[in-house]
Write an enzyme that holds these catalytic residues in place. Structure first.
Site, PDB file in Angstrom:
ATOM      1  N   THR A 105       0.861  -1.178   0.000  1.00  7.32           N
ATOM      2  CA  THR A 105       0.000   0.000   0.000  1.00  7.32           C
ATOM      3  C   THR A 105       0.898   1.227   0.000  1.00  7.32           C
ATOM      4  O   THR A 105       2.121   1.119  -0.128  1.00  7.32           O
ATOM      5  CB  THR A 105      -0.974  -0.049   1.192  1.00  7.32           C
ATOM      6  OG1 THR A 105      -1.899   1.035   1.078  1.00  7.32           O
ATOM      7  CG2 THR A 105      -0.253   0.032   2.525  1.00  7.32           C
TER       8      THR A 105
ATOM      9  N   LYS B  75       3.927   1.501  -3.591  1.00  7.12           N
ATOM     10  CA  LYS B  75       3.492   0.867  -4.832  1.00  7.12           C
ATOM     11  C   LYS B  75       4.433   1.129  -6.005  1.00  7.12           C
ATOM     12  O   LYS B  75       4.484   0.331  -6.947  1.00  7.12           O
ATOM     13  CB  LYS B  75       2.067   1.296  -5.182  1.00  7.12           C
ATOM     14  CG  LYS B  75       1.024   0.773  -4.191  1.00  7.12           C
ATOM     15  CD  LYS B  75      -0.388   1.128  -4.630  1.00  7.12           C
ATOM     16  CE  LYS B  75      -1.416   0.579  -3.642  1.00  7.12           C
ATOM     17  NZ  LYS B  75      -2.805   0.840  -4.083  1.00  7.12           N
TER      18      LYS B  75
ATOM     19  N   GLU C 280       1.849  -6.398 -17.298  1.00  5.10           N
ATOM     20  CA  GLU C 280       1.445  -5.272 -18.145  1.00  5.10           C
ATOM     21  C   GLU C 280       0.488  -4.354 -17.398  1.00  5.10           C
ATOM     22  O   GLU C 280       0.529  -3.133 -17.557  1.00  5.10           O
ATOM     23  CB  GLU C 280       0.783  -5.800 -19.421  1.00  5.10           C
ATOM     24  CG  GLU C 280       1.740  -6.423 -20.415  1.00  5.10           C
ATOM     25  CD  GLU C 280       1.057  -6.795 -21.716  1.00  5.10           C
ATOM     26  OE1 GLU C 280      -0.070  -6.297 -21.955  1.00  5.10           O
ATOM     27  OE2 GLU C 280       1.628  -7.575 -22.490  1.00  5.10           O
TER      28      GLU C 280
ATOM     29  N   ASN D  10       0.837  -3.486  -6.417  1.00  3.85           N
ATOM     30  CA  ASN D  10       0.276  -3.707  -5.075  1.00  3.85           C
ATOM     31  C   ASN D  10       0.384  -5.165  -4.651  1.00  3.85           C
ATOM     32  O   ASN D  10      -0.028  -5.515  -3.550  1.00  3.85           O
ATOM     33  CB  ASN D  10      -1.185  -3.247  -5.004  1.00  3.85           C
ATOM     34  CG  ASN D  10      -2.142  -4.236  -5.648  1.00  3.85           C
ATOM     35  OD1 ASN D  10      -1.797  -4.912  -6.617  1.00  3.85           O
ATOM     36  ND2 ASN D  10      -3.354  -4.317  -5.121  1.00  3.85           N
TER      37      ASN D  10
ATOM     38  N   ALA E 188      -7.311  13.145  -8.484  1.00  4.50           N
ATOM     39  CA  ALA E 188      -6.257  12.910  -9.471  1.00  4.50           C
ATOM     40  C   ALA E 188      -5.023  12.264  -8.857  1.00  4.50           C
ATOM     41  O   ALA E 188      -3.920  12.419  -9.362  1.00  4.50           O
ATOM     42  CB  ALA E 188      -5.869  14.230 -10.136  1.00  4.50           C
TER      43      ALA E 188
ATOM     44  N   ARG F 283      -8.036  19.763  -8.769  1.00  9.02           N
ATOM     45  CA  ARG F 283      -7.865  21.028  -8.049  1.00  9.02           C
ATOM     46  C   ARG F 283      -6.751  21.915  -8.612  1.00  9.02           C
ATOM     47  O   ARG F 283      -6.607  23.049  -8.195  1.00  9.02           O
ATOM     48  CB  ARG F 283      -7.575  20.732  -6.574  1.00  9.02           C
ATOM     49  CG  ARG F 283      -8.729  20.068  -5.844  1.00  9.02           C
ATOM     50  CD  ARG F 283      -8.438  19.928  -4.365  1.00  9.02           C
ATOM     51  NE  ARG F 283      -9.482  19.200  -3.663  1.00  9.02           N
ATOM     52  CZ  ARG F 283     -10.595  19.744  -3.189  1.00  9.02           C
ATOM     53  NH1 ARG F 283     -10.805  21.042  -3.345  1.00  9.02           N
ATOM     54  NH2 ARG F 283     -11.491  19.008  -2.555  1.00  9.02           N
TER      55      ARG F 283
ATOM     56  N   GLY G 211     -15.600   1.183  -1.051  1.00 11.93           N
ATOM     57  CA  GLY G 211     -14.194   0.824  -0.934  1.00 11.93           C
ATOM     58  C   GLY G 211     -13.972  -0.589  -0.452  1.00 11.93           C
ATOM     59  O   GLY G 211     -12.990  -1.237  -0.833  1.00 11.93           O
TER      60      GLY G 211
END
Length: 275
Positions: free
Chosen positions: A64, A68, A80, A89, A129, A153, A238
């Site tokens: 995590t 990563k 890939e 991960n 983003a 933002r 989630g």
């Protein structure tokens, strides 16, 4: 007597991680009594030493933030899928000692959406983003046939998302976060923002919303997800993502497929309810 096998999740901070709960539930359901799964607080500086110190009992690692990308130079090869977003991960250690990296977040997202009946969409919106947003774009490259509008933002974040879109073959349009209420009209909205970031949007949920994929699992439901569900929209959370990506990790690390999705989700729900 079965050979001891080990796996773990690494990151910083890591105390909140539900990965041990999910993986251990899978081991119990599969009868893998000789398998263990732990968590380790590891930052980027400590990662190389930790990986080099692992012995042959280790089967795999979950990574995590912030590891990563930091893990990639330590691997022999990556898939890939992982290469497409420059993020790993999942690491599997082969019998001959090779370290193979993969990214199960992307197929995990696709599986979580499919479970809620979303196979294809003609457009989508992404809120945020960050690293998860790039995985969202990779998932959308598989299921979205039209444009994806990313609400960001800053111009720098917009440039990053546009770059990921070009790399992944996704038609990414950039919009300012100030206009994020417009995102909620899309047939599929993926919220990749930190806790609290979308709370102010809850009042703008339309009367007949499409599907919301909110990648948070704690706190849950978010204000946006609660309002979305109350107005009849489909919500993917989630925990759905966490479980589906963990299912793929268990299958890769143990070689047992299919992994027990229902038992893993139940364990995750119980752990969150107890917090």
């Amino acid at each position: 007597m079965s050979t001891i096998r080990r796996a773990a999740v690494l990151g910083s901070p890591i105390a909140h991680s539900l990965s041990p709960v999910l993986h251990r539930a899978a081991y119990a359901e599969l009868g893998l009594d000789h398998w263990s799964y732990d968590r380790f607080e590891i930052d980027e500086a400590a990662l190389p030493g930790f990986v080099e110190g692992l012995d042959s009992t280790w089967a795999g690692l979950s990574l995590t933030m912030p590891l990563k990308r930091a893990i990639i130079p330590l691997l022999d090869s990556i898939s890939e899928t992982a290469s497409s977003v420059e993020a790993v991960n999942t690491v599997v250690f082969t019998e001959n000692g090779r370290r193979i990296g993969d990214n199960t977040d992307i197929p995990g997202m696709i599986a979580a959406l499919r479970e809620r009946g979303v196979e294809k969409t003609d457009s989508a919106a992404v809120l945020g983003a960050g690293a998860t947003a790039s995985s969202a774009l990779a998932a959308l490259s598989d299921i979205c046939t039209g444009p994806v509008t990313a609400y960001v933002r800053s111009r720098e974040r917009g440039d990053e998302m546009r770059g990921w879109g070009e790399r992944l073959g996704v038609d990414v349009r950039i919009a300012d976060w100030a206009d994020a209420e417009q995102a909620l009209r899309a047939p599929l909205v993926i919220a990749t923002t930190p806790a609290g970031a979308t709370d102010s949007l809850a009042g703008a949920v339309p009367d007949a919303p499409g599907t919301l994929f909110d990648v948070l699992y704690e706190p849950w439901p978010t204000g946006l997800a609660a309002t979305w569900s109350a107005r009849g929209g489909a919500v993917v959370g989630g925990l759905d993502l966490l479980v589906h990506q963990a299912v793929l990790q268990v299958e890769q690390m143990t070689g047992h497929a299919p992994a027990p999705l229902a038992a893993m989700r139940r364990a995750g729900e119980e752990a969150l309810a107890a917090r």
